[in-house]
Design a protein around this motif. Sequence first.
Motif, PDB file in Angstrom:
ATOM      1  N   ARG A 116       0.639  -1.197   0.304  1.00 57.55           N
ATOM      2  CA  ARG A 116       0.061  -0.202  -0.047  1.00 57.55           C
ATOM      3  C   ARG A 116       0.721   0.788  -0.022  1.00 57.55           C
ATOM      4  NH1 ARG A 116      -3.140  -2.855   4.043  1.00 57.55           N
ATOM      5  NH2 ARG A 116      -1.998  -1.938   5.316  1.00 57.55           N
ATOM      6  N   THR A 117       2.297   1.542   1.253  1.00 55.21           N
ATOM      7  CA  THR A 117       2.889   2.455   0.317  1.00 55.21           C
ATOM      8  C   THR A 117       3.309   2.931  -0.720  1.00 55.21           C
ATOM      9  OG1 THR A 117       2.962   2.289   3.282  1.00 55.21           O
ATOM     10  CG2 THR A 117       5.020   3.192   1.663  1.00 55.21           C
ATOM     11  N   ALA A 118       4.129   1.635  -0.956  1.00 59.52           N
ATOM     12  CA  ALA A 118       4.891   1.952  -2.399  1.00 59.52           C
ATOM     13  C   ALA A 118       3.564   1.982  -3.146  1.00 59.52           C
ATOM     14  CB  ALA A 118       5.203   0.831  -3.061  1.00 59.52           C
ATOM     15  N   HIS A 119       2.149   1.990  -3.461  1.00 60.25           N
ATOM     16  CA  HIS A 119       1.029   2.673  -4.118  1.00 60.25           C
ATOM     17  C   HIS A 119       0.802   4.020  -4.098  1.00 60.25           C
ATOM     18  CE1 HIS A 119      -2.144   2.538  -6.924  1.00 60.25           C
ATOM     19  NE2 HIS A 119      -3.293   2.735  -5.855  1.00 60.25           N
ATOM     20  N   TYR A 120       1.067   4.078  -2.550  1.00 63.41           N
ATOM     21  CA  TYR A 120       1.214   5.859  -2.201  1.00 63.41           C
ATOM     22  C   TYR A 120       1.964   7.005  -3.130  1.00 63.41           C
ATOM     23  CZ  TYR A 120      -2.576   4.092   0.887  1.00 63.41           C
ATOM     24  OH  TYR A 120      -3.603   3.701   1.619  1.00 63.41           O
ATOM     25  N   GLY A 121       3.047   5.819  -3.630  1.00 64.32           N
ATOM     26  CA  GLY A 121       4.580   6.616  -3.330  1.00 64.32           C
ATOM     27  C   GLY A 121       4.133   7.502  -4.651  1.00 64.32           C
ATOM     28  N   GLU A 122       3.448   5.890  -5.690  1.00 63.47           N
ATOM     29  CA  GLU A 122       3.380   6.103  -7.058  1.00 63.47           C
ATOM     30  C   GLU A 122       2.666   7.114  -7.600  1.00 63.47           C
ATOM     31  OE1 GLU A 122       2.156   1.933  -8.856  1.00 63.47           O
ATOM     32  OE2 GLU A 122       3.955   0.547  -7.988  1.00 63.47           O
ATOM     33  N   LEU A 123       1.341   7.024  -6.594  1.00 63.86           N
ATOM     34  CA  LEU A 123       0.942   8.169  -6.616  1.00 63.86           C
ATOM     35  C   LEU A 123       1.015   9.895  -6.873  1.00 63.86           C
ATOM     36  CD1 LEU A 123      -2.094   6.767  -5.170  1.00 63.86           C
ATOM     37  CD2 LEU A 123      -2.877   6.957  -7.575  1.00 63.86           C
ATOM     38  N   GLU A 124       1.992   9.398  -5.893  1.00 62.63           N
ATOM     39  CA  GLU A 124       1.997  10.981  -5.330  1.00 62.63           C
ATOM     40  C   GLU A 124       3.592  11.791  -6.212  1.00 62.63           C
ATOM     41  OE1 GLU A 124       1.170  13.212  -3.156  1.00 62.63           O
ATOM     42  OE2 GLU A 124      -0.458  11.571  -2.632  1.00 62.63           O
ATOM     43  N   THR A 125       4.056  10.331  -6.602  1.00 62.35           N
ATOM     44  CA  THR A 125       5.171  10.531  -8.056  1.00 62.35           C
ATOM     45  C   THR A 125       4.302  11.183  -9.148  1.00 62.35           C
ATOM     46  OG1 THR A 125       6.757   9.154  -6.960  1.00 62.35           O
ATOM     47  CG2 THR A 125       7.168   9.423  -9.200  1.00 62.35           C
ATOM     48  N   ALA A 126       3.196  10.624  -9.558  1.00 58.04           N
ATOM     49  CA  ALA A 126       2.578  11.100 -10.769  1.00 58.04           C
ATOM     50  C   ALA A 126       2.002  12.513 -10.350  1.00 58.04           C
ATOM     51  CB  ALA A 126       1.664   9.972 -10.777  1.00 58.04           C
TER      52      ALA A 126
ATOM     53  N   GLU B 120      -1.756  29.955  -9.675  1.00 57.12           N
ATOM     54  CA  GLU B 120      -2.817  28.795  -9.166  1.00 57.12           C
ATOM     55  C   GLU B 120      -2.618  27.574  -9.770  1.00 57.12           C
ATOM     56  OE1 GLU B 120      -5.657  29.891  -6.030  1.00 57.12           O
ATOM     57  OE2 GLU B 120      -7.255  28.826  -7.827  1.00 57.12           O
ATOM     58  N   PHE B 121      -1.756  26.868  -9.655  1.00 57.98           N
ATOM     59  CA  PHE B 121      -2.703  25.402 -10.030  1.00 57.98           C
ATOM     60  C   PHE B 121      -3.170  24.514  -9.248  1.00 57.98           C
ATOM     61  CE2 PHE B 121       1.516  26.833 -10.952  1.00 57.98           C
ATOM     62  CZ  PHE B 121       2.266  26.453 -12.763  1.00 57.98           C
ATOM     63  N   VAL B 122      -4.075  23.456 -10.042  1.00 56.01           N
ATOM     64  CA  VAL B 122      -5.073  22.615  -9.635  1.00 56.01           C
ATOM     65  C   VAL B 122      -4.450  21.265 -10.660  1.00 56.01           C
ATOM     66  CG1 VAL B 122      -7.450  22.213  -8.873  1.00 56.01           C
ATOM     67  CG2 VAL B 122      -7.012  24.592  -9.463  1.00 56.01           C
ATOM     68  N   ILE B 123      -4.422  20.569  -9.177  1.00 56.44           N
ATOM     69  CA  ILE B 123      -4.439  19.359 -10.334  1.00 56.44           C
ATOM     70  C   ILE B 123      -5.444  18.070  -9.751  1.00 56.44           C
ATOM     71  CG2 ILE B 123      -3.161  17.337  -9.706  1.00 56.44           C
ATOM     72  CD1 ILE B 123      -0.249  19.068  -8.916  1.00 56.44           C
ATOM     73  N   VAL B 124      -6.074  17.754 -10.594  1.00 55.27           N
ATOM     74  CA  VAL B 124      -7.528  16.908 -10.842  1.00 55.27           C
ATOM     75  C   VAL B 124      -6.819  15.379 -11.254  1.00 55.27           C
ATOM     76  CG1 VAL B 124      -9.541  16.214 -11.191  1.00 55.27           C
ATOM     77  CG2 VAL B 124      -9.114  18.703 -10.658  1.00 55.27           C
ATOM     78  N   GLY B 125      -7.109  14.356 -10.473  1.00 54.52           N
ATOM     79  CA  GLY B 125      -6.570  12.990 -10.905  1.00 54.52           C
ATOM     80  C   GLY B 125      -6.167  11.712  -9.046  1.00 54.52           C
ATOM     81  N   PRO B 126      -6.125  11.241 -10.286  1.00 55.86           N
ATOM     82  CA  PRO B 126      -5.973   9.662  -8.607  1.00 55.86           C
ATOM     83  C   PRO B 126      -4.624  10.063  -7.635  1.00 55.86           C
ATOM     84  CG  PRO B 126      -5.372   9.061 -11.234  1.00 55.86           C
ATOM     85  CD  PRO B 126      -5.087  10.527 -10.845  1.00 55.86           C
ATOM     86  N   GLY B 127      -5.350  10.242  -6.566  1.00 57.05           N
ATOM     87  CA  GLY B 127      -4.465  10.770  -5.358  1.00 57.05           C
ATOM     88  C   GLY B 127      -4.974   9.847  -3.906  1.00 57.05           C
ATOM     89  N   ARG B 128      -4.575  10.456  -2.488  1.00 55.72           N
ATOM     90  CA  ARG B 128      -4.952   9.739  -1.238  1.00 55.72           C
ATOM     91  C   ARG B 128      -5.580  10.811  -1.135  1.00 55.72           C
ATOM     92  NH1 ARG B 128       0.394   9.078   1.553  1.00 55.72           N
ATOM     93  NH2 ARG B 128       0.739  10.526   0.851  1.00 55.72           N
ATOM     94  N   VAL B 129      -7.048  10.175  -0.172  1.00 56.21           N
ATOM     95  CA  VAL B 129      -7.860  10.833   0.630  1.00 56.21           C
ATOM     96  C   VAL B 129      -7.854  11.262   2.111  1.00 56.21           C
ATOM     97  CG1 VAL B 129     -10.560  11.399   0.404  1.00 56.21           C
ATOM     98  CG2 VAL B 129      -9.322  10.138  -1.720  1.00 56.21           C
ATOM     99  N   SER B 130      -7.445  11.594   2.437  1.00 53.25           N
ATOM    100  CA  SER B 130      -6.730  11.757   4.260  1.00 53.25           C
ATOM    101  C   SER B 130      -8.459  11.048   4.766  1.00 53.25           C
ATOM    102  CB  SER B 130      -7.119  13.180   4.860  1.00 53.25           C
ATOM    103  OG  SER B 130      -7.801  13.742   4.442  1.00 53.25           O
TER     104      SER B 130
END
Length: 152
Positions: A58-68, A117-127
């Motif tokens: 799971r942590t590696a997958h989160y890392g991939e999301l954050e890198t993208a 101001e930049f707005v990024i929309v896409g796959p990511g983590r939800v707190s």
Amino acid sequence: MPGQGTRTRCGVGQGPSGCGSMRFASREGFSLVEVIVALMVLSIGLLGMAAATGWVIRTAHYGELETARSTAFRSAVEVVRSQPFVTLESGSASFGDHTVSWTVGAPDSRSLSRPVEFVIVGPGRVSVTGGAMPAVSDQVADTFQYRLVRRD
């Protein structure tokens, strides 16, 4: 027969030190209690490793999301920086699974910098509250403030 030694027969259960001496104190193998305790320790260790493996995946997958997401942000910043400062305009672009839009603000009083101001929309983590592992969603929006400084 003369000249031949006498032979003695050793029976079952007699020790190796000679016939006639019995060794009952010899203990070979493991008891059933020892085997059960060893299996319990082994199973607890294996369960711990299995849980840790899931956490690492799971942590590696989160890392991939954050890198993208970070790569999409940096690419959008480079697109904005490549435009001339005077004619800088708002816009948007897609980078992989992420869409980045930017809004350019008015220059400061001396025309040395402009807020973007930049707005990024896409796959990511939800707190998630409560310290649990965050969930993943396909439409997570993040906003970043950037100040572009005039280069000429």
